[in-house]
Design an enzyme around this catalytic site. Structure first.
Site, PDB file in Angstrom:
ATOM      1  N   GLU A   1       0.873  -1.172   0.000  1.00  0.00           N
ATOM      2  CA  GLU A   1       0.000   0.000   0.000  1.00  0.00           C
ATOM      3  C   GLU A   1       0.911   1.223   0.000  1.00  0.00           C
ATOM      4  OE1 GLU A   1      -3.109   0.018  -0.457  1.00  0.00           O
ATOM      5  OE2 GLU A   1      -3.574  -2.113  -0.173  1.00  0.00           O
TER       6      GLU A   1
ATOM      7  N   CYS B   1      -2.179   9.147   2.654  1.00  0.00           N
ATOM      8  CA  CYS B   1      -1.720   8.583   1.380  1.00  0.00           C
ATOM      9  C   CYS B   1      -2.677   8.871   0.228  1.00  0.00           C
ATOM     10  CB  CYS B   1      -1.496   7.080   1.512  1.00  0.00           C
ATOM     11  SG  CYS B   1      -2.942   6.160   2.052  1.00  0.00           S
TER      12      CYS B   1
END
Length: 458
Positions: free
Chosen positions: A212, A246
């Site tokens: 990720e 993110c």
């Protein structure tokens, strides 16, 4: 931590896994329930740790960290029994008498490596999937958020057998030592550069990974967007956690006809959320460390500051800042910003923006604001990205029915909800053959067998 200690941790967990205890539904359910109770019991300490590390308010800690985890655990507990069931599949006529199914099997000993920006959520969320799927877990929190790392270690040590679920604290050398070991699965959240190292290390043992990562997630505001609402949702998505998210909007491309209106609206909503002097707001999140602060501070020299721009070196705080007259040559446009700086650029043609984005690395998220369904479909279809929203930001993360993950440079694999269970499960294919009869044409026995096979294969 040395090699011997790392091997000892893994061997202890492998021995526990091989007892078969984690395979049972009741065991997994009990551990998920224990995890939920643990988060409730340590709520006060968790709030304090997040305050220490990032100056998060209890509201922000609840909405972006704890609340998400409670939702994920509840969702897993509700659906776990169904997820664990074997899936029946069709069997072709050539396999008459047999039955086929897929059995969900845990990988075994898993490593979860967590980042610092959501140090609780992004450590525990993957572990929920690993536990639900019947694995053991070794967790490595970020050393940059020491208070949260410490509370993770304390509460997990008090709640679980270390042979089943344990936390290993430490700096870069500890992560390196862990990555040298043979794992059954590695789940990493962090930067693209470190993600490449994780994948390289995993390849030595052919260990499967989920990465990720991140990237420069764009926002497109078209001329028919509801500008004030778009501004409100962009400001919320960008400056939550001081931009250290993110999937935060990294930059905005706005149609020239609505640019000034968008800028005015974003300034208004920044003041509404954080006050006229955000650096004096006791609940405004700070930058995680000096190096990151200095990197962001240097970006303020790019373009023109149209809002914000003030900093507090002692508190490591930077105001929510909007930057105009930015080009792709500027330093802040070379990598993911990961902070409270929002560059704004202008476009005339939507197809020009789409063409430009298709030439770039694939981002983790994309957000499009506009009211025309044809344009919405056009953007969603023609720009590759991990996941995103139409007329919103960040909200796709909170839907457990949607997979969350990147593509290309922004990552591989996905999780959340059932996708977390699937990520940590091997789908084992099984065919159960009958012994009541035996089809003769499967064996090499002359022309008749060949003729029958040829007919079946038409």
């Amino acid at each position: 931590m040395g090699t011997i200690e790392a091997e000892k941790i893994i061997n202890r967990q492998r021995n526990f896994f091989q007892t078969g205890e984690t395979l049972a539904y009741e065991f997994r359910k009990q551990k998920l329930t224990a995890l939920k109770d643990m988060l409730k019991s340590y709520k006060k300490e968790i709030y304090q740790a997040l305050k220490n590390d990032l100056n998060k308010s209890e509201y922000e800690a609840l909405t972006t960290e704890l609340g998400f985890l409670h939702t994920e655990i509840d969702f897993a507990l509700k659906h776990l029994k169904n997820w664990m069931k074997s899936e029946k599949t069709e069997t072709p006529v050539t396999h008459k008498g047999s039955k086929s199914y897929i059995q969900k099997e845990p990988y075994g000993v898993t490593l979860v490596m967590a980042p610092w920006n959501y140090p609780l959520q992004l450590a525990i969320a993957p572990a929920i999937g690993a536990i639900a799927a019947g694995n053991t877990v070794v967790m490595k929190p970020s050393e940059l958020t020491q208070s949260t790392s410490a509370i993770l270690a304390d509460m997990i040590r008090a709640t679980f057998d270390e042979g089943y679920f344990t936390v290993v604290e430490g700096a870069k050398d500890v992560s390196q030592q862990l990555l040298e070991q043979r794992w059954d699965y590695i789940f990493f959240t962090g930067s693209t550069n470190v993600g490449k190292i994780v994948m390289e290390k995993a390849s030595k043992h052919l260990t499967p990974v989920t990465l990720e990562l991140g990237g420069k997630s764009p926002v497109i505001v078209d001329k028919d967007a509801k500008v004030d609402l778009a501004a409100k949702r962009i400001v919320w998505g960008k400056f939550t956690n001081a931009g250290q998210t993110c999937v935060a909007p990294d930059y905005v491309y706005v149609h020239e006809k609505v640019k000034l209106k968008l800028l005015r609206a974003m300034k208004k909503h920044i003041q509404s959320f954080y006050g006229k002097k955000p650096l004096q707001n006791e609940d405004y999140v700070r930058i995680v460390g000096k190096d990151h602060f200095d990197r962001l501070h240097a970006f303020l020299a790019d373009g023109d500051i149209v809002h914000g721009g003030n900093v507090n070196d002692e508190k490591l705080s930077i105001e929510p800042t909007i930057l105009d007259k930015i080009s792709w040559d500027d330093a802040l446009m070379q990598d993911e910003i990961f902070g409270p700086l929002l560059p704004v650029m202008t476009f005339r043609s939507l197809d020009d923006v789409i063409g430009e984005m298709k030439q770039m690395e694939k981002p983790l998220a994309l957000y499009y604001f506009g009211e025309t369904e044809q344009k919405q479909r056009h953007v969603m279809t023609n720009v590759p990205f991990g996941g995103g929203c139409i007329n919103d930001t960040l909200y796709h993360l909170a839907n457990p029915h949607l997979p969350f993950g990147g593509i290309g440079n922004s990552g591989m694999g996905a999780y959340h909800g059932k996708y977390s269970f699937d990520t940590f499960s091997h789908r084992k294919s099984i065919l159960k053959q009958t012994t009541k009869f035996d089809i003769p044409f499967r064996y090499p026995s002359g022309r008749l067998s060949k003729a029958i096979v040829e007919r079946l294969m038409k």
